[in-house]
Design a protein around this motif. Structure first.
Motif, short mmCIF file in Angstrom:
data_model
loop_
_atom_site.label_atom_id
_atom_site.label_comp_id
_atom_site.label_asym_id
_atom_site.label_seq_id
_atom_site.Cartn_x
_atom_site.Cartn_y
_atom_site.Cartn_z
N CYS A 168 0.61 -1.86 0.37
CA CYS A 168 0.52 0.21 -0.10
C CYS A 168 0.83 1.75 -0.44
CB CYS A 168 -0.59 0.22 1.38
SG CYS A 168 -2.40 -1.17 1.09
N THR A 182 4.01 3.56 -2.19
CA THR A 182 5.15 4.12 -3.06
C THR A 182 6.85 3.38 -3.64
OG1 THR A 182 5.28 5.77 -1.95
CG2 THR A 182 3.65 5.40 -3.10
N THR A 216 -2.32 3.52 -4.56
CA THR A 216 -2.06 2.07 -4.30
C THR A 216 -2.80 1.60 -3.56
OG1 THR A 216 -0.72 3.53 -5.01
CG2 THR A 216 -0.31 1.40 -4.37
N ARG A 233 -5.29 -0.12 -5.24
CA ARG A 233 -5.39 -1.29 -6.14
C ARG A 233 -4.72 -2.61 -6.09
NH1 ARG A 233 -3.53 2.86 -8.11
NH2 ARG A 233 -1.02 2.78 -7.70
N THR A 234 -4.22 -3.17 -4.58
CA THR A 234 -3.49 -3.09 -3.58
C THR A 234 -4.82 -4.12 -3.99
OG1 THR A 234 -1.39 -2.36 -3.11
CG2 THR A 234 -2.56 -4.54 -1.58
#
Length: 478
Positions: free
Chosen positions: A246, A248, A284, A287-288
């Motif tokens: 989660c 970057t 992020t 998406r995870t």
């Protein structure tokens, strides 16, 4: 993160059979010589909490016989046997027995007996089922004895719904052999920890598939969370590696760990943690979470652990009224653990907690199955009590009370494949029930307001539960 690591003062791969057999003999020797009778039970005029639909159904009479629910219906439709034990449900709410999906009943050391002291604490808090997360092959005969004694009524304890045996590695061949030992011992699944190298972890997956065992536990610190789920790890504990996924900087963090294993791998993970937490990114994480949902992996975030580690610890833990229930060696272990925490570790823990809630919110939005687990008895994580803390922390993370309650009832039953006999209040299911004095769908804190527990068709009134706790305090040796 210390989650689940170092449960004892040291780690060995195989526990002493003799020590553990002695502990079981002591527990069973103190129990009743014969199973208690189980007359029919009629819980009358009660509000049944439908955890699947998230609603209240009332009034209902719930009839129990031979450890099973035989009827859940309007009072006028239920014929109550003359010899039934009546439990007045007026003004009360009936939920399925609670499940703690991440506990430690064994200590991974030879000189400390199993955590049988925790059994009455679970039952008194309405926890009627647990998933054991760190057994060894020598532990499985003990689990079998416990299960038989619980079913026979000679041991008052939560049902051991699943017990996992650990595969430590370190080499792929050793890891695969440990899976075979787990299967031969009768393990329900294989547990993996953060220290495993990626090759050893993959050997565990392959061997477990060959032996028809599921793999659960930590995602090893050198493996990505999504990759682990897609490879077949069925549950992921403590959000291990989800923090990285989660953020970057997951790729660079994993690159820094390439080729590491054991304590070096965990040390690198811990050194990365502050940067990983600072790099949290909602998009992020969404998406995870979507990828984890597609993979079908369950998450057991053990938020209560992050929460207690983020809070200042009292200088005198014995002031907690629950301290008296701990066995004497647990007092020592908890205090040593607390004393060893550095200011830097406390600072990281304080940063971890708010990120954990954001991650759980993302997982929930994506539809990832979430199970309530606690990692008890980690320091300040009191068996039984901590599950209610976990439900509150799940609500803090955006789950509705009904959704949090489902995470401790129907969700673990579905995950373990026992929802045909557990997880809801319905005819044909096991009579593991909790009677509450207030509506948990209005306020999840009401799960603490326990009037009675039905364990395998046996009623424990509030007075009986209080006696269990009083006996636990007297027997703790603390």
């Amino acid at each position: 993160m210390n989650s689940g690591e170092g449960m004892g003062s040291g780690r060995t791969r195989f526990s002493s059979c003799a020590t553990q057999r002695l502990a079981v003999a002591l527990v069973l020797g103190c129990a009743s010589a014969a199973a208690a009778d189980r007359p029919p039970i009629a819980i009358t005029d009660v509000a049944v909490v439908d955890v699947e639909a998230g609603r209240i159904v009332a009034p209902r009479t719930v009839l129990v016989a031979d450890g099973r629910i035989v009827a859940v219906d309007a009072p006028s439709n239920v014929a109550v046997p003359d010899d039934a034990q009546h439990v007045d449900g007026r003004g009360r709410f009936l939920i399925p027995g609670l499940v703690d999906a991440h506990v430690h009943l064994f200590n991974n050391v030879t000189h400390r007996p199993p955590n049988t002291w925790s059994f009455p604490l679970y039952v008194a808090n309405g926890v009627t089922g647990v998933r054991e997360m760190a057994a060894v092959p020598a532990s499985m005969p003990i689990v079998s004895q416990w299960r038989a004694a619980i079913a026979g009524g000679t041991l008052v304890a939560p049902r051991i719904l699943a017990a996992g045996v650990v595969a430590w590695g370190p080499s792929p061949d050793e890891a695969a052999h440990q899976v075979d030992l787990a299967a031969d011992a009768g393990a329900d699944f294989v547990k993996v920890f953060s220290e495993l190298s990626e090759p050893a972890w993959r050997a565990v997956l392959e061997a477990a598939h060959r032996r028809s065992l599921r793999v659960m536990g930590h995602v090893p610190a050198g493996v990505g969370a999504v990759a682990a789920a897609e490879a077949g790890e069925r549950s992921e504990e403590h959000l291990m590696q989800v923090f990285e996924a989660c953020s970057t900087i997951e790729r660079s963090a994993l690159d820094a760990r390439r080729g590491l294993a054991g304590s070096a791998l965990v040390a690198q993970r811990d050194a990365d943690e502050s940067r990983v937490l600072a790099a949290f990114d909602r998009d992020t994480c969404d998406r995870t979470a979507a990828a984890l949902a597609r993979a079908g992996e369950a998450q057991v975030p053990t938020l209560v652990l992050d929460y207690v580690e983020s809070r200042p610890r009292h200088a005198d833990p014995s002031r907690d009224p629950r301290w008296k229930y701990l066995r004497a060696d647990e007092h020592v272990r908890w205090q040593r653990f607390t004393d060893a925490l550095t200011p830097a570790e406390r600072d990281v823990a304080a940063k971890r907690w708010p990120v954990a809630t954001k991650i759980v919110a993302a997982l929930h939005r994506a539809g990832v199955p979430i199970l309530a687990g606690t990692d008890s008895p980690m320091p300040d994580v009191y068996p039984g009590y901590a599950l209610h803390d976990e439900l509150e922390r799940l609500v803090d993370s955006g789950l509705a009370p009904a959704e949090a309650l489902r995470a401790a009832t129907l969700a673990p039953a579905m995950f373990l494949g026992i929802d045909h006999e557990s997880g809801t209040v319905a005819a044909g299911k096991r009579a593991d029930l909790v009677l509450l004095d207030a509506d948990p769908l209005r306020d999840i804190r009401n799960t603490r307001r326990i009037d009675a527990v039905v364990l395998d068709g046996r009623v424990f009134t509030r007075a009986a539960l209080d006696r269990l706790l009083a006996d636990a305090a007297r027997n703790s040796g603390g």
